[in-house]
Scaffold this active site. Sequence first.
Site, mmCIF file in Angstrom:
data_model
loop_
_atom_site.group_PDB
_atom_site.id
_atom_site.type_symbol
_atom_site.label_atom_id
_atom_site.label_comp_id
_atom_site.label_asym_id
_atom_site.label_seq_id
_atom_site.Cartn_x
_atom_site.Cartn_y
_atom_site.Cartn_z
ATOM 1 N N GLN A 106 1.553 7.488 -16.966
ATOM 2 C CA GLN A 106 1.518 6.287 -16.137
ATOM 3 C C GLN A 106 0.584 5.210 -16.694
ATOM 4 O O GLN A 106 0.376 4.186 -16.057
ATOM 5 C CB GLN A 106 1.168 6.621 -14.683
ATOM 6 C CG GLN A 106 -0.251 7.076 -14.453
ATOM 7 C CD GLN A 106 -0.432 7.585 -13.031
ATOM 8 O OE1 GLN A 106 0.075 8.647 -12.667
ATOM 9 N NE2 GLN A 106 -1.143 6.833 -12.204
ATOM 10 N N ALA B 130 -15.270 7.638 -1.963
ATOM 11 C CA ALA B 130 -15.078 7.775 -0.513
ATOM 12 C C ALA B 130 -13.635 7.512 -0.076
ATOM 13 O O ALA B 130 -13.210 8.004 0.978
ATOM 14 C CB ALA B 130 -16.034 6.830 0.222
ATOM 15 N N GLY B 131 -12.886 6.753 -0.861
ATOM 16 C CA GLY B 131 -11.468 6.550 -0.551
ATOM 17 C C GLY B 131 -10.701 7.861 -0.657
ATOM 18 O O GLY B 131 -9.923 8.229 0.233
ATOM 19 N N HIS B 132 -10.937 8.589 -1.756
ATOM 20 C CA HIS B 132 -10.297 9.895 -1.912
ATOM 21 C C HIS B 132 -10.743 10.842 -0.787
ATOM 22 O O HIS B 132 -9.936 11.603 -0.236
ATOM 23 C CB HIS B 132 -10.670 10.525 -3.258
ATOM 24 C CG HIS B 132 -10.231 9.737 -4.464
ATOM 25 N ND1 HIS B 132 -11.124 9.131 -5.320
ATOM 26 C CD2 HIS B 132 -9.005 9.474 -4.966
ATOM 27 C CE1 HIS B 132 -10.460 8.530 -6.293
ATOM 28 N NE2 HIS B 132 -9.174 8.716 -6.115
ATOM 29 N N ASP C 1 -2.773 1.569 -2.820
ATOM 30 C CA ASP C 1 -1.673 1.519 -3.790
ATOM 31 C C ASP C 1 -0.366 1.469 -2.996
ATOM 32 O O ASP C 1 0.411 2.417 -2.975
ATOM 33 C CB ASP C 1 -1.743 2.736 -4.709
ATOM 34 C CG ASP C 1 -3.038 2.756 -5.503
ATOM 35 O OD1 ASP C 1 -3.076 2.142 -6.566
ATOM 36 O OD2 ASP C 1 -4.036 3.349 -5.031
ATOM 37 N N SER D 282 -12.425 1.857 -5.880
ATOM 38 C CA SER D 282 -11.504 2.248 -6.944
ATOM 39 C C SER D 282 -12.321 2.898 -8.045
ATOM 40 O O SER D 282 -13.460 2.479 -8.314
ATOM 41 C CB SER D 282 -10.794 1.008 -7.493
ATOM 42 O OG SER D 282 -10.228 1.301 -8.756
ATOM 43 N N SER D 283 -11.736 3.900 -8.681
ATOM 44 C CA SER D 283 -12.429 4.531 -9.811
ATOM 45 C C SER D 283 -12.672 3.514 -10.912
ATOM 46 O O SER D 283 -13.561 3.689 -11.748
ATOM 47 C CB SER D 283 -11.598 5.690 -10.359
ATOM 48 O OG SER D 283 -11.226 6.551 -9.305
ATOM 49 N N MET E 149 -6.438 11.094 -9.639
ATOM 50 C CA MET E 149 -6.792 11.138 -11.063
ATOM 51 C C MET E 149 -8.286 11.446 -11.219
ATOM 52 O O MET E 149 -8.859 11.222 -12.285
ATOM 53 C CB MET E 149 -6.440 9.819 -11.739
ATOM 54 C CG MET E 149 -4.933 9.533 -11.666
ATOM 55 S SD MET E 149 -4.353 8.428 -12.952
ATOM 56 C CE MET E 149 -5.287 6.952 -12.589
ATOM 57 N N ALA F 255 -12.507 11.241 -10.601
ATOM 58 C CA ALA F 255 -13.552 10.237 -10.377
ATOM 59 C C ALA F 255 -13.561 9.918 -8.875
ATOM 60 O O ALA F 255 -13.449 8.761 -8.446
ATOM 61 C CB ALA F 255 -13.329 8.980 -11.227
HETATM 62 P P1 AMP Z 1 -6.206 7.522 -7.965
HETATM 63 O O1 AMP Z 1 -7.188 8.621 -8.213
HETATM 64 O O2 AMP Z 1 -6.730 6.152 -8.198
HETATM 65 O O3 AMP Z 1 -4.864 7.782 -8.612
HETATM 66 O O4 AMP Z 1 -5.915 7.570 -6.399
HETATM 67 C C1 AMP Z 1 -5.534 8.758 -5.749
HETATM 68 C C2 AMP Z 1 -5.150 8.424 -4.328
HETATM 69 O O5 AMP Z 1 -6.263 7.836 -3.654
HETATM 70 C C3 AMP Z 1 -3.993 7.421 -4.242
HETATM 71 O O6 AMP Z 1 -3.117 7.809 -3.204
HETATM 72 C C4 AMP Z 1 -4.706 6.130 -3.918
HETATM 73 O O7 AMP Z 1 -3.897 5.221 -3.200
HETATM 74 C C5 AMP Z 1 -5.850 6.631 -3.061
HETATM 75 N N1 AMP Z 1 -6.967 5.672 -3.047
HETATM 76 C C6 AMP Z 1 -7.530 5.036 -4.115
HETATM 77 N N2 AMP Z 1 -8.486 4.182 -3.703
HETATM 78 C C7 AMP Z 1 -8.515 4.260 -2.353
HETATM 79 C C8 AMP Z 1 -9.295 3.604 -1.335
HETATM 80 N N3 AMP Z 1 -10.210 2.695 -1.637
HETATM 81 N N4 AMP Z 1 -9.062 3.939 -0.044
HETATM 82 C C9 AMP Z 1 -8.126 4.866 0.285
HETATM 83 N N5 AMP Z 1 -7.361 5.522 -0.628
HETATM 84 C C10 AMP Z 1 -7.553 5.218 -1.927
#
Ligand code: AMP
Length: 277
Positions: A61, A32-34, A150, A185-186, A27, A29
């Site tokens: 969602q 480093a997780g992304h 998630d 997290s964003s 989504m 934003a």
């Molecule tokens: P989002 O943009 O929050 O919908 O997340 C997009 C993807 O990034 C999803 O598969 C999340 O599970 C993953 N994600 C979000 N935060 C993290 C994180 N801290 N570490 C690893 N993956 C993440």
Amino acid sequence: MKIVTTAAEMQALSCRPEHRRVLVPTMGALHAGHVSLVRLARENAGAGGEVAVSIFVNPLQFEPGSDFSRYPRPETADEEVCRAEGVDLIFRPAPNEMYFDDRSTFVEETALSEQLCGRSRPGHFRGVCTVVTKLFHLLAPDAAVFGEKDFQQLAIVRRMVRDLDFPIDILAGPTVREADGLALSSRNQYLSAPERAQAPVIRTALLEAAASHEKSAEKVLVSVRKKIESASLAQIDYAEIVGADDLQPRLTIGPRSLLAVAVFFGRTRLIDNILLE
Ligand code: AMP
């Protein structure tokens, strides 16, 4: 790097991709997780393959009254992150590219979605399954990468892909954290300074639970709740121990028991999880 903003162009480009394509749905934003998921995607795609990142704040969602309108949308910064990571393609459609006003077809997983976040966020996973299905059709990836943060979403997407025969490998990336343990997290940017200071209690509680080697789920949950509630700004939404594959509650901790929590700090809801064995 190519940026595509219309569904028609995206589908035309996907007709017969010449290379292995690996998709990272997000989504935006981006943090480093992304980025860690993008790197996994690159590894899986191989040098000649293509890494695609979708950026779409999916209205379906977000339950009514949630943070859809204030969700961050830093387009230029996201492009820079993708460019620096060598992403080949960004798919960033506007909502009206993805949904007709009179849409009446949805994709729904009906078992795993009833648990955990599904209870506090009615309709959330139907929105996730519907958008992921559309992204899979529009981009036709060979593989897609999701984060273990998630965990429920990952389990539901795997189930959907299995049940509906999508020819797509689902890959999982481990949770990336701040130095103090808070999962990136964003939504962390919504936290006030005092909330941010207390938020790592979630990770501390999960680590203490894993280190205790206690077998009674109830005893573990009592300790987890006590620890989290020791932070004055924390409001537990749920703390549960479930099987990592069926997401059904477990009374006794055994192989693949997952401790999952959702905690509010003010209006910001944070989730995290840990495998106990
Ligand atoms: P989002 O943009 O929050 O919908 O997340 C997009 C993807 O990034 C999803 O598969 C999340 O599970 C993953 N994600 C979000 N935060 C993290 C994180 N801290 N570490 C690893 N993956 C993440």
